[in-house]
Design a protein around this motif. Sequence first.
Motif, PDB file in Angstrom:
ATOM      1  N   VAL A  54       2.656  -0.318   1.764  1.00 52.01           N
ATOM      2  CA  VAL A  54       1.791   0.584   0.989  1.00 52.01           C
ATOM      3  C   VAL A  54       0.940  -0.139  -0.051  1.00 52.01           C
ATOM      4  O   VAL A  54       0.070   0.471  -0.657  1.00 52.01           O
ATOM      5  CB  VAL A  54       2.616   1.709   0.313  1.00 52.01           C
ATOM      6  CG1 VAL A  54       3.233   2.626   1.350  1.00 52.01           C
ATOM      7  CG2 VAL A  54       3.678   1.148  -0.595  1.00 52.01           C
ATOM      8  N   ASP A  55       1.148  -1.416  -0.259  1.00 47.88           N
ATOM      9  CA  ASP A  55       0.442  -2.192  -1.287  1.00 47.88           C
ATOM     10  C   ASP A  55      -1.028  -2.382  -0.911  1.00 47.88           C
ATOM     11  O   ASP A  55      -1.355  -3.064   0.052  1.00 47.88           O
ATOM     12  CB  ASP A  55       1.129  -3.546  -1.456  1.00 47.88           C
ATOM     13  CG  ASP A  55       0.618  -4.325  -2.651  1.00 47.88           C
ATOM     14  OD1 ASP A  55      -0.476  -3.995  -3.164  1.00 47.88           O
ATOM     15  OD2 ASP A  55       1.306  -5.267  -3.070  1.00 47.88           O
ATOM     16  N   ARG A  56      -1.926  -1.801  -1.700  1.00 45.32           N
ATOM     17  CA  ARG A  56      -3.366  -1.872  -1.446  1.00 45.32           C
ATOM     18  C   ARG A  56      -3.990  -3.196  -1.885  1.00 45.32           C
ATOM     19  O   ARG A  56      -5.155  -3.456  -1.585  1.00 45.32           O
ATOM     20  CB  ARG A  56      -4.093  -0.743  -2.177  1.00 45.32           C
ATOM     21  CG  ARG A  56      -3.741   0.605  -1.655  1.00 45.32           C
ATOM     22  CD  ARG A  56      -4.494   1.691  -2.421  1.00 45.32           C
ATOM     23  NE  ARG A  56      -4.168   2.978  -1.895  1.00 45.32           N
ATOM     24  CZ  ARG A  56      -4.730   3.524  -0.821  1.00 45.32           C
ATOM     25  NH1 ARG A  56      -5.651   2.874  -0.180  1.00 45.32           N
ATOM     26  NH2 ARG A  56      -4.360   4.704  -0.391  1.00 45.32           N
ATOM     27  N   ASP A  57      -3.256  -4.015  -2.607  1.00 50.79           N
ATOM     28  CA  ASP A  57      -3.812  -5.260  -3.135  1.00 50.79           C
ATOM     29  C   ASP A  57      -3.655  -6.442  -2.187  1.00 50.79           C
ATOM     30  O   ASP A  57      -4.033  -7.558  -2.531  1.00 50.79           O
ATOM     31  CB  ASP A  57      -3.160  -5.595  -4.481  1.00 50.79           C
ATOM     32  CG  ASP A  57      -3.496  -4.561  -5.542  1.00 50.79           C
ATOM     33  OD1 ASP A  57      -4.634  -4.048  -5.530  1.00 50.79           O
ATOM     34  OD2 ASP A  57      -2.627  -4.265  -6.371  1.00 50.79           O
ATOM     35  N   LEU A  58      -3.124  -6.218  -1.013  1.00 54.51           N
ATOM     36  CA  LEU A  58      -2.888  -7.302  -0.064  1.00 54.51           C
ATOM     37  C   LEU A  58      -4.040  -7.425   0.928  1.00 54.51           C
ATOM     38  O   LEU A  58      -4.757  -6.465   1.189  1.00 54.51           O
ATOM     39  CB  LEU A  58      -1.591  -7.042   0.712  1.00 54.51           C
ATOM     40  CG  LEU A  58      -0.317  -6.958  -0.117  1.00 54.51           C
ATOM     41  CD1 LEU A  58       0.857  -6.571   0.766  1.00 54.51           C
ATOM     42  CD2 LEU A  58      -0.041  -8.296  -0.795  1.00 54.51           C
ATOM     43  N   SER A  59      -4.171  -8.611   1.494  1.00 52.56           N
ATOM     44  CA  SER A  59      -5.128  -8.809   2.580  1.00 52.56           C
ATOM     45  C   SER A  59      -4.427  -8.480   3.895  1.00 52.56           C
ATOM     46  O   SER A  59      -3.192  -8.365   3.950  1.00 52.56           O
ATOM     47  CB  SER A  59      -5.618 -10.255   2.605  1.00 52.56           C
ATOM     48  OG  SER A  59      -4.567 -11.119   2.999  1.00 52.56           O
ATOM     49  N   VAL A  60      -5.196  -8.365   4.943  1.00 55.57           N
ATOM     50  CA  VAL A  60      -4.619  -8.148   6.269  1.00 55.57           C
ATOM     51  C   VAL A  60      -3.687  -9.313   6.599  1.00 55.57           C
ATOM     52  O   VAL A  60      -2.583  -9.118   7.100  1.00 55.57           O
ATOM     53  CB  VAL A  60      -5.738  -8.005   7.330  1.00 55.57           C
ATOM     54  CG1 VAL A  60      -5.165  -8.028   8.734  1.00 55.57           C
ATOM     55  CG2 VAL A  60      -6.547  -6.750   7.084  1.00 55.57           C
ATOM     56  N   GLU A  61      -4.120 -10.506   6.289  1.00 57.03           N
ATOM     57  CA  GLU A  61      -3.302 -11.695   6.539  1.00 57.03           C
ATOM     58  C   GLU A  61      -1.960 -11.609   5.811  1.00 57.03           C
ATOM     59  O   GLU A  61      -0.912 -11.943   6.376  1.00 57.03           O
ATOM     60  CB  GLU A  61      -4.062 -12.941   6.110  1.00 57.03           C
ATOM     61  CG  GLU A  61      -3.371 -14.232   6.433  1.00 57.03           C
ATOM     62  CD  GLU A  61      -4.244 -15.426   6.105  1.00 57.03           C
ATOM     63  OE1 GLU A  61      -4.133 -16.408   6.829  1.00 57.03           O
ATOM     64  OE2 GLU A  61      -5.024 -15.373   5.122  1.00 57.03           O
TER      65      GLU A  61
END
Length: 97
Positions: A81-88
Amino acid sequence: MKLAVPSSGEFITSKYCPDFEECKYLIIYDTKTKQYASRKSPSFYSKNPEDLINFLKAVMIKNVISGKDIKDGYFNVFKVVDRDLSVEDVIIKFIEG
């Protein structure tokens, strides 16, 4: 294994989008070859999650990273659910378990 990841952009370095059917792009990542492809999500304009679900079934992708539950028993869902992450970043989380 192929993995579908909703994204705000076309690249693996783009921001991860946990809002599954509302995301503009879909990154398809192959865990064996470590290659990826992107495409516009079939449900971005329609806002109908069934469009995306039907597409993933048609291309036989069963593994999905999403911030939402997918109410279809076909998929293996890894929830982030973390919106601060990249797809990678979320792919790495998936691989590491």
